[in-house]
Design an enzyme around this catalytic site. Structure first.
Site, short mmCIF file in Angstrom:
data_model
loop_
_atom_site.label_atom_id
_atom_site.label_comp_id
_atom_site.label_asym_id
_atom_site.label_seq_id
_atom_site.Cartn_x
_atom_site.Cartn_y
_atom_site.Cartn_z
N TYR A 263 -0.22 7.34 -5.72
CA TYR A 263 -0.35 6.18 -4.84
C TYR A 263 0.52 6.35 -3.59
O TYR A 263 0.05 6.18 -2.46
CB TYR A 263 0.04 4.92 -5.61
CG TYR A 263 -0.15 3.63 -4.82
CD1 TYR A 263 -1.41 3.05 -4.71
CD2 TYR A 263 0.92 3.00 -4.19
CE1 TYR A 263 -1.60 1.87 -3.99
CE2 TYR A 263 0.74 1.83 -3.47
CZ TYR A 263 -0.51 1.27 -3.37
OH TYR A 263 -0.70 0.11 -2.65
N SER B 113 1.14 0.98 2.66
CA SER B 113 2.09 0.39 1.72
C SER B 113 3.49 0.86 2.10
O SER B 113 3.63 1.95 2.67
CB SER B 113 1.78 0.84 0.29
OG SER B 113 2.87 0.55 -0.56
P1 NAP Z 1 -6.68 -5.63 -5.58
O1 NAP Z 1 -6.62 -7.10 -5.71
O2 NAP Z 1 -6.65 -4.77 -6.77
O3 NAP Z 1 -7.95 -5.27 -4.68
C1 NAP Z 1 -8.36 -3.96 -4.46
C2 NAP Z 1 -9.64 -4.01 -3.64
O4 NAP Z 1 -10.05 -2.67 -3.38
C3 NAP Z 1 -10.74 -4.73 -4.39
O5 NAP Z 1 -11.43 -5.60 -3.52
C4 NAP Z 1 -11.65 -3.57 -4.81
O6 NAP Z 1 -13.02 -3.93 -4.84
C5 NAP Z 1 -11.43 -2.58 -3.68
N1 NAP Z 1 -11.82 -1.23 -4.05
C6 NAP Z 1 -11.26 -0.44 -5.01
N2 NAP Z 1 -11.92 0.71 -5.07
C7 NAP Z 1 -12.92 0.66 -4.15
C8 NAP Z 1 -13.93 1.55 -3.75
N3 NAP Z 1 -14.06 2.76 -4.29
N4 NAP Z 1 -14.80 1.15 -2.77
C9 NAP Z 1 -14.69 -0.07 -2.21
N5 NAP Z 1 -13.75 -0.97 -2.56
C10 NAP Z 1 -12.87 -0.60 -3.53
O7 NAP Z 1 -5.47 -5.10 -4.68
P2 NAP Z 1 -4.83 -5.62 -3.33
O8 NAP Z 1 -3.41 -5.84 -3.60
O9 NAP Z 1 -5.63 -6.68 -2.70
O10 NAP Z 1 -4.94 -4.27 -2.49
C11 NAP Z 1 -5.57 -4.21 -1.21
C12 NAP Z 1 -4.92 -3.07 -0.43
O11 NAP Z 1 -3.55 -3.40 -0.20
C13 NAP Z 1 -4.91 -1.74 -1.17
O12 NAP Z 1 -5.15 -0.68 -0.27
C14 NAP Z 1 -3.50 -1.67 -1.72
O13 NAP Z 1 -3.10 -0.35 -1.95
C15 NAP Z 1 -2.74 -2.33 -0.60
N6 NAP Z 1 -1.42 -2.80 -0.99
C16 NAP Z 1 -1.26 -3.75 -1.96
C17 NAP Z 1 0.02 -4.15 -2.29
C18 NAP Z 1 0.28 -5.20 -3.35
O14 NAP Z 1 1.47 -5.38 -3.73
N7 NAP Z 1 -0.71 -5.92 -3.83
C19 NAP Z 1 1.14 -3.60 -1.65
C20 NAP Z 1 0.94 -2.64 -0.68
C21 NAP Z 1 -0.34 -2.26 -0.34
P3 NAP Z 1 -13.90 -3.88 -6.20
O15 NAP Z 1 -13.20 -4.79 -7.17
O16 NAP Z 1 -15.23 -4.36 -5.75
O17 NAP Z 1 -13.89 -2.44 -6.63
#
Ligand code: NAP
Length: 249
Positions: free
Chosen positions: A157, A142
């Site tokens: 985070y 991130s």
């Molecule tokens: P999201 O929609 O909340 O998805 C999070 C994903 O992580 C879900 O598929 C969830 O699966 C999975 N997850 C959480 N805990 C887990 C565990 N213990 N074991 C396996 N899977 C797990 O968020 P997203 O935005 O797509 O985030 C994906 C990645 O991008 C993350 O690492 C996040 O930090 C990063 N990111 C996001 C943003 C943003 O603005 N959205 C910005 C920078 C970085 P389940 O529902 O099955 O638990």
């Protein structure tokens, strides 16, 4: 078909950015392992979408912060496909709380999933990639983990993502010359993770962003595709920011 016949493991692939990566990789010919921990129906619907485009996938439930579950997940992938070409450490959690409101449990869970999860998955997959003498690891970090943006986001985070960038460089050093390890540092991407942002906060973020909008999961997936493909074969230990130019002025 830039990933034809490659076996790709995407953690947290049921929703958000992981889902977009898994779908794009399947469209590019990869056999996709869809890991999820809670979102079973979302993961199953993705598997169906992949099947509809003639692709192949494997659904695996595992909490990436638990070493026994990670071991079992990787064993299932090897039993089914016999190899792993690309690992995408995407699973992540974010607890919306200021530093003073954050709790020890939030700290532990954030570090366990976002940082230890990537460590455990990489440790389990790396010997397989080394035996293949080729592999790619992509960590979804991130902008909060970059020094110039470390004031963004909440403390556990941001620390977990700074750690993930450190892990990326350490693994690149330890796993070269056979395994490329890179990270993507997204800015704000429109997924469930940021659904708690108030309209005012969203407006401020857009204001701080040169391209005047938030990103889409598919835009991160395209960069992940580049890092998974042979087009990035001479790139390792790097962090690619996908933020629309957030915080550059
Ligand atoms: P999201 O929609 O909340 O998805 C999070 C994903 O992580 C879900 O598929 C969830 O699966 C999975 N997850 C959480 N805990 C887990 C565990 N213990 N074991 C396996 N899977 C797990 O968020 P997203 O935005 O797509 O985030 C994906 C990645 O991008 C993350 O690492 C996040 O930090 C990063 N990111 C996001 C943003 C943003 O603005 N959205 C910005 C920078 C970085 P389940 O529902 O099955 O638990």
């Amino acid at each position: 078909m830039r990933l034809k016949s490659k076996v790709v493991l995407v953690t947290g692939a049921g929703r958000g950015i992981g889902r977009a990566i898994a779908k794009l990789f399947a469209q590019e010919g990869a056999k996709v392992v869809i890991n999820y921990s809670k979102s079973e129906s979302e993961a199953a619907s993705l598997a169906k979408e992949i099947e509809e485009i003639g692709g192949e996938s494997l659904l695996v439930k595992a909490d990436v912060s638990k070493s026994d579950q990670v071991k079992e997940m990787v064993k299932r992938v090897i039993d089914r496909f016999g190899r792993i070409d690309v690992l995408v450490n995407n699973a992540g959690v974010l607890f919306p709380a200021s530093f003073l409101d954050s709790t020890e449990d939030m700290w532990n869970r954030t570090i366990d999933v976002n940082l230890k999860g990537a460590y455990l998955c990489s440790k389990e997959v790396a010997p397989i990639m080394l035996s293949q003498r080729k592999g790619k690891v992509i960590n979804i970090a991130s902008v909060c983990g970059l020094a110039q943006h470390s004031a963004l986001g909440n403390t556990p985070y941001a620390v977990s993502k700074a750690g993930l960038i450190g892990l990326t460089r350490s693994l690149a050093v330890n796993l070269g010359p056979y395994i490329n390890v890179n990270a993507i540092a997204p800015g704000v991407i429109d997924t469930d993770m940021v659904s708690f942002f108030t309209p005012e906060r969203k407006r401020m973020i857009i204001e701080e962003t040169l391209l005047k909008r938030v990103g889409r999961p598919e835009e991160v997936a395209k960069v992940a595709l580049f890092l998974a493909s042979e087009e990035s074969d001479f790139i390792t230990g790097e962090v690619i920011t996908v933020s629309g130019g957030r915080g550059m002025r």
